[in-house]
Design an enzyme around this catalytic site. Structure first.
Site, PDB file in Angstrom:
ATOM      1  CD  GLU A  96      61.268  22.740  36.173  1.00 50.28           C
ATOM      2  OE1 GLU A  96      62.401  22.961  36.656  1.00 50.28           O
ATOM      3  OE2 GLU A  96      60.671  23.554  35.437  1.00 50.28           O
TER       4      GLU A  96
ATOM      5  CB  CYS B 119      62.435  29.461  33.847  1.00 49.20           C
ATOM      6  SG  CYS B 119      62.416  29.892  32.089  1.00 49.20           S
TER       7      CYS B 119
ATOM      8  CG  HIS C 148      63.154  24.705  33.102  1.00 53.60           C
ATOM      9  ND1 HIS C 148      62.008  25.182  33.684  1.00 53.60           N
ATOM     10  CD2 HIS C 148      63.390  25.527  32.044  1.00 53.60           C
ATOM     11  CE1 HIS C 148      61.559  26.232  33.021  1.00 53.60           C
ATOM     12  NE2 HIS C 148      62.387  26.472  32.012  1.00 53.60           N
TER      13      HIS C 148
END
Ligand SMILES: Nc1ncnc2c1ncn2[C@@H]1O[C@H](COP(=O)(O)OP(=O)(O)O)[C@@H](O)[C@H]1O
Ligand SMILES: [Mg+2]
Lengths: 229, 80, 732, 80
Positions: A205, A86, A203
């Site tokens: 994560e 990002c 993302h």
């Protein structure tokens, strides 16, 4: 395995990345302050999402000039794997580690939602946990994720297998509706020429457990740890 | 002294903001608008120095930080 | 120095009576700076002069309440030495004038209220009210407000996990933007604002002071008229990046023991923060304004004291800890300046350029803050509208589709997709459910959070509406399996000097009080916004309620989507068939009439406690409360959320349209695996809770016997397309 | 024909972007920078019309959409 997460003023996915890496590695990554000029010994560098310097001027521009980034670029040139997510991706393009640029989303709005991504090239280190052509789900959350590169760069990226992920439908079709930000060729993530730097807007994560709504991100980090080991 | 830097997207770079502006203007009934592009201006207050020196200095700022030459053009105006 | 004339006094919003009190307290005429300070301290916004009498009647205590109203935010105990800290606040007027910056700085302000107490913010909410969808300003305001909330919260890296959004013409000239933040702290690391320690340094940190929003606090307390837009008051521009740094720097310093007291500079900036700190601590404060970091040249003491520049904090440090603190703030590239000290004089003394520019007694000024018992008249109770008084529609299918695509019920996805609702990696129930659920990082616990209020009910019957708002919050938390713990409120009303409006306020408070008591659900913080009125037209009374509940085991969290084909669908609670103020009446018959549905707090409680119990036992596979649009809308929402339909048969004495669309209170729809059906029914019987099997979860359509069959595709399209087409300007 | 609109923050309005830019330039060693402010430029392609007409038209666009006059000033340059 040793990893570092670079922290800039305004980073805000640094903790999330730390949690994901810790879950897969079994030990915590080093959190490295942007003002440092040296990196500790590391097998992986991770550049997190967020709004470094408020995303003022251009996303990633000011962070790209941080003292630590010179060191990150040097390490990347030496072959150390770098994953830039990002805002990290934006920073990586600003430093020239990755080609292209990320413009304002086509519809001008910030967008936060799960997207489907086609795994578009082989790269054992980063996507060895998936098959090429597989569709995986990660969330996006950005205002400036509209990937741009000139035609020449674009065809090079396509031809050299440097496109990591493309926005797709759940069936893997590359439609306009599946593209959340207007990126050229539905590009969501790319590799550098050497294949050791990955930049991506989504993302991984954020989807690392069933409770959070999915585990495709966990697979990503598990594989990263496994392959770098 | 003052300098002004104009930064605009290079030709051929998609300009989502400009496009949104021209769409909105059309929506408001401004049919005379054929196209719109959005750029940035950065105004700098500088310590006194010669005009040439200022131009050189600001050019370095542009290359290092203010503009991204992959997608942007810039021009510098020094005013004293 | 200017002579204080009657005009100047009036411009500062002080009445003659208030001004003569100023003269009494000082024993002399104030100078302009002093007058400015009085005016903001005694403004409605800071002094709560119209509302205090009534706010005091709300229940604020429970064994789990650590700190109730009075501090920057309320604090509750969530076990294991951890506390949740939260508050809701309005930024209505600024958002109407400049929607992006107004909403953004509202979010910035409420986050500061929470982290000033030592908490890391973990979730933001927003309760929004706009004018009617076809009002020419609505699109612009909605777009700007949503972008502003996202712009600030996203940059801060705090997820915005939910909220509520209503549209009604009563807000055409006065939109409501209420923002709520929930934070997390250790119970032994909570920071308060009472100044202490004679001689201790007073420290200013954060952004520099400019001429931002001078007199914002008095603006928020004055009625709008047509030229307020022309006055173009200075609005504040938010700098979320600086606030993010301020957050990290404050938390870093808070990890040491250097801070004695801390207070954010919110409305009325340096004035209210310094006075409140001194007043709470019973001490004096001396400030040297030359040391205030300034962004602009030539600022006067008046401007410095009244500036509402954002992203600033005031702290009292322990002696000798200045350098340690300075290092932290400099690392985060923030201004840090010792601007004064705590004194034992009980006075606020300000100097600038070597001269004393203000000298005011703290306690008398604070104690003498006006408190009014404004005249009020109760709102006349409207008549109930029974099912029989409302004609049966020809086509129930069309009715459901119309409601699903109506402004109140249509999906808010267009809004929440512009908010980062996942950052921090703990959002386990995203926007779209009854309440958002966010894990307590690193534990098995989670917090459920919601905001609710049904202004059309409050307008028709403030007392019932006030109770309903609290009850709906409680119900929405319960539907996720959480135990509701406490609420914050944001009381948005018109001009309190009008007895009817004051009557609405009193009615809502009374209703809230009853509900809080019946549900053990204390108020721990809140905010009042009055004078939401344009050209004498007040808004619907809107006591927005934000609630927080606790899930001991996040794995037990419940969601509303239908899960498995064959699950049995039950209705908990009684359908009353009351049609007054229903969306059905408004959307189908074009009538905004009658009494709102009655709220039976005893049943509310027993039904909710029963559901929570059943969820804890692991029997329930989906749960959703019945609210706007009634039972049919609840079923449709559960179908869409789970992407599975249902086969429903309702046995009732009510006419079908009333059973389906009356907004009966205290009701839930739940599903269970048939294997657990018997146990659920037995438990309901023991608990004396009405429960009724109404169908089974099906495939891809919602079928209600004798009423309608609709495919999920069609339902989804109706529900999903309204807001995007409104914002694209293509709405019909 | 073309018109260019320059939009800048009103005096006294906080300019977070400008502040961050000047901090960043200092960080890079450009000590000659005293202050920085960021503005926008919008370039419009317009159908042909008289200069006065264009000015009037663009002014209306500014008031209605392009500038936020609560916090911004604008100026118009018509080029043909
Ligand atoms: N302004 C907003 N921001 C974020 N989420 C919102 C907003 N408005 C509504 N929502 C979300 O939309 C869903 C439906 O809202 P609402 O109809 O108020 O729910 P309920 O009837 O359960 O109270 C909720 O999950 C709520 O959080
Ligand atoms: Mg609900």
């Amino acid at each position: 395995m040793k990893a570092c997460v670079i922290v800039f003023p305004g980073s805000n996915c640094d903790r999330d990345l730390k949690v994901a890496l810790t879950q897969s590695m079994g030990n915590e990554p080093n959190m490295v302050w942007h003002g440092d000029s040296e990196l500790p010994e590391t097998d992986l560098i991770a550049i997190p999402g967020g709004f470094s310097y408020g995303d003022y001027l251009r996303c990633g521009a000011m962070a790209g000039n941080s003292p630590i980034m010179r060191e990150v670029v040097r390490k990347a040139e030496g072959g150390t794997p770098v994953v830039a997510i990002c805002n990290g991706f934006q920073i990586a393009t600003e430093t020239g580690m990755l080609p292209g640029a990320l413009l304002r989303n086509a519809d001008q709005s910030f967008v936060c939602k799960d997207v489907d991504l086609l795994v578009a090239a082989d790269n054992e280190r980063f996507v060895g946990g998936y098959d090429r052509g597989q569709v995986v789900k990660f969330p996006v959350a950005h205002h400036d994720g509209n990937f741009f590169a000139d035609e020449e760069t674009l065809s090079e990226l396509e031809n050299e297998g440097q496109i990591a992920f493309k926005y797709a439908t759940p069936d893997g079709e590359l439609t306009e509706e599946a593209n959340p930000n207007g990126s050229l060729n539905n590009i969501a993530g790319i590799y550098n020429k050497a294949g050791n730097v990955l930049g991506l807007m989504p993302h991984p994560e954020r989807l690392i457990s069933k409770e959070l709504g999915g585990v495709d991100g966990k697979t990503f980090f598990d594989n990263l740890v496994h392959s770098i080991g | 002294m003052k300098a002004r830097v104009h930064i605009s997207l290079k030709n051929g770079v998609l300009d989502p903001q400009g496009k949104a502006i021209s769409n909105s203007l059309h929506g408001l009934g401004f049919d005379s608008v054929l196209d719109a592009r959005q750029g940035k201006t950065i105004e700098l207050d500088l310590k006194d120095m010669s005009k040439e020196q200022a131009e050189k200095e600001v050019d370095r700022m542009c290359l290092q930080l203010l503009a991204n030459t992959v997608i942007e053009n810039y021009s510098i105006e020094v005013i004293d | 120095m200017n002579k204080i004339t009657q005009d100047i006094v009036a411009e500062h919003g002080l009445t003659e009576g208030e001004y003569s009190q100023v003269l009494d307290i000082l024993g002399r005429e104030p100078n302009l700076t002093e007058l400015g300070i009085f005016s903001v301290m005694w403004s409605e916004h800071c002094s709560y002069k119209s509302s205090k009498k009534w706010l005091k009647t709300l229940p604020t205590e429970a064994p789990w309440v650590i700190c109730g109203p009075g501090e920057n935010a309320g604090v509750i105990d969530i076990g294991d030495g951890q506390a949740a800290i939260f508050k809701m606040e309005s930024h209505n007027h600024p958002s109407f004038i400049e929607p992006y910056q107004g909403a953004a700085t509202g979010v910035g302000g409420i986050m500061r209220d929470v982290f000033t107490m030592g908490a890391r913010p973990i979730a933001n909410m927003n309760a929004l009210r706009f004018g009617s969808p076809d009002h020419p300003k609505t699109r612009h305001l909605l777009g700007g407000v949503v972008a502003g909330i996202g712009g600030y919260g996203n940059c801060m890296g705090v997820p915005t996990v939910g909220g509520e959004t209503n549209f009604h013409s009563s807000y055409d000239g006065n939109i409501l933007v209420n923002a709520m933040t929930v934070g997390l702290a250790d119970t032994d690391k909570i920071f308060y604002s009472a100044a202490a320690g004679i001689g201790n340094p007073v420290v200013y940190v954060g952004s520099k002071t400019g001429r931002d929003g001078i007199h914002g606090a008095t603006m928020a307390s004055a009625e709008f008229d047509d030229d307020s837009e022309e006055k173009r008051p200075t609005v504040q521009v938010g700098d979320p990046f600086t606030e993010k740094l301020l957050l990290e720097a404050c938390l870093e310093l808070m990890a040491t023991d250097a801070i004695v007291a801390i207070q954010d500079m919110g409305a009325a900036g340096l004035t209210s923060s310094s006075f409140e700190m001194a007043d709470k601590g019973g001490v004096g404060i001396e400030l040297n304004l030359d040391h205030v970091p300034m962004r602009e040249d030539g600022m006067t003491p008046y401007e410095i004291m009244l500036s509402e520049s954002q992203e600033r904090m005031l702290m009292i440090l322990k002696p000798g800890r200045e350098e340690e603190a300075r290092k932290i703030f400099e690392k985060w590239e923030l201004d840090f300046s010792v601007i004064g000290k705590v004194t034992d004089t009980g006075k606020m003394v300000l100097t600038m350029g070597g001269e004393t520019v203000a000298d005011l007694p703290v306690a008398p000024l604070a104690d003498a803050a006006p408190e009014y018992d404004r005249p009020w008249v109760p709102t006349p109770k409207p008549a109930k509208i029974s099912a029989e008084e409302v004609q049966q529609p020809n086509d129930l299918r069309e009715v459901l589709l119309k409601l699903m695509g109506s402004s109140e019920i249509a999906s808010r996805k267009w809004i929440w997709e512009q908010y980062d609702h996942m950052v921090m990696g703990d959002t386990i129930q995203r926007p779209g459910g009854d309440a958002a659920v966010v894990r307590v990082h690193g534990t098995d616990k989670a917090l459920a959070i919601t905001t609710d209020c049904t202004p059309r009910y409050c307008y028709a019957d403030p007392e019932t509406g006030g109770a309903q708002a609290v009850a709906e919050v409680w119900r929405n938390l319960t539907a996720t399996g959480a135990k509701p713990l406490a609420i914050t409120d944001c009381m948005n009303f018109g001009n309190p000097e009008r007895p009817e409006i004051m009557g609405q306020f009193v009615g809502c408070i009374n209703g809230m009080k009853d509900a809080c008591e019946a549900l053990d659900f204390p108020v721990i913080s809140g905010n009042v916004s009055l004078y939401n009125e344009t050209n004498g037209q007040g808004i619907h009374p809107t006591p927005a309620i934000g609630g927080v509940g606790l899930l001991e085991q996040s794995s037990q969290m419940m969601t509303m989507g239908f899960k498995s084909q064959g699950d049995q669908v039950y209705l908990i609670g009684d359908l009353t068939g009351e049609m007054g103020q229903s969306l059905y009446l408004r959307e189908i018959e074009g009538r905004e009439e009658g009494a709102p549905p009655s709220v039976d707090l005893k049943k509310e409680r027993s039904n909710g406690d029963f559901l929570r119990n059943a969820i804890e036992k692991g029997w329930v596979t989906a749960a959703h409360d019945v609210s706007d649009g009634g039972l049919a809308v609840a079923l449709a929402e559960m179908s869409l959320a789970g992407n599975k339909g249902a086969d429903i048969t309702i046995e009732t004495d009510l006419p079908l349209h009333a059973a389906l669309f009356a907004e009966s209170q205290g009701c839930y729809v739940v599903t269970v695996d048939p294997a657990n059906s018997k146990q659920l029914q037995d438990l309901a019987e023991t608990a004396d809770v009405p429960i009724c099997l109404i169908g089974t979860v099906g495939h891809n359509e919602l079928k209600i016997e004798n009423a309608l069959t609709i495919s999920l595709d069609e339902l989804g399209k109706e529900h999903g397309s309204w807001m995007p087409s409104l914002m694209a300007g293509t709405a019909g």
